[in-house]
Design an enzyme around this catalytic site. Structure first.
Site, PDB file in Angstrom:
ATOM      1  N   ALA A  84      -1.654  65.882 -18.240  1.00  0.00           N
ATOM      2  CA  ALA A  84      -1.858  67.282 -17.425  1.00  0.00           C
ATOM      3  C   ALA A  84      -1.473  67.853 -16.161  1.00  0.00           C
ATOM      4  CB  ALA A  84      -3.384  67.029 -16.821  1.00  0.00           C
ATOM      5  N   ALA A 129       1.449  69.675 -17.029  1.00  0.00           N
ATOM      6  CA  ALA A 129       1.203  70.257 -17.212  1.00  0.00           C
ATOM      7  C   ALA A 129       0.977  71.441 -15.714  1.00  0.00           C
ATOM      8  CB  ALA A 129      -0.097  70.802 -18.535  1.00  0.00           C
ATOM      9  N   GLU A 130      -0.134  71.146 -14.920  1.00  0.00           N
ATOM     10  CA  GLU A 130      -0.822  72.088 -14.145  1.00  0.00           C
ATOM     11  C   GLU A 130       0.397  71.694 -13.104  1.00  0.00           C
ATOM     12  OE1 GLU A 130      -4.526  73.545 -11.099  1.00  0.00           O
ATOM     13  OE2 GLU A 130      -4.372  70.775 -13.222  1.00  0.00           O
ATOM     14  N   THR A 131       1.545  71.803 -13.412  1.00  0.00           N
ATOM     15  CA  THR A 131       2.616  71.770 -11.997  1.00  0.00           C
ATOM     16  C   THR A 131       3.163  72.748 -12.112  1.00  0.00           C
ATOM     17  OG1 THR A 131       2.318  69.532 -11.236  1.00  0.00           O
ATOM     18  CG2 THR A 131       4.032  70.684 -11.232  1.00  0.00           C
TER      19      THR A 131
END
Length: 137
Positions: free
Chosen positions: A59, A62-64
């Site tokens: 996660a 992904a957020e990065t």
């Protein structure tokens, strides 16, 4: 090319110094016409207690990716913040490196949606994420 900001991979990676991104070993590896890619090691930094890639690490990758891609879609004086992250884990990874590929789903004036797919070293899909961001400024 969709990007409004033009940064080199070196410049993108320099933004990670002294952050969670650097601690997890995430490195931007490719900036294409409509995609951003990064790699993350699967090791003690990113394992859960049973020796597998932690879902939270996927996660974070992904957020990065989605947040940086969102930033690249802004103009001077604007920024983005994540508002929602969804992750579906498909396959466990015990070691090696995972690769995240981020592409836009929706690019609006005030909101964006990004799909981030995480692959193992064999090119198998391990995780599918969607990040929604809000454009500020």
């Amino acid at each position: 090319m969709i990007w409004k900001r033009h940064l080199s991979l070196d410049a993108l990676n320099a933004t990670s110094q002294n952050t969670l991104v650097a601690h997890l070993g995430i490195v931007y590896t490719r900036l294409g016409d409509d995609m951003l890619e990064a790699e993350m090691p699967v090791d003690a930094r990113t394992h859960q207690p049973f020796g597998l890639l932690h879902g939270g690490a996927s996660a974070a990758l992904a957020e990065t990716l989605g947040s940086m891609a969102g930033f690249l879609m802004t103009r001077d004086g604007q920024n983005v913040v994540g508002t929602e992250l969804n992750a579906t884990h498909h396959r466990a990874v015990a070691q090696g490196t995972v690769r995240g590929v981020c592409q836009p789903m929706h690019l609006g004036r005030s909101s964006q949606s990004w799909e981030i797919v995480v692959f193992d070293e064999q090119g198998r899909r391990c995780c599918t994420c969607r990040l929604s961001t809000m454009v500020l400024g």
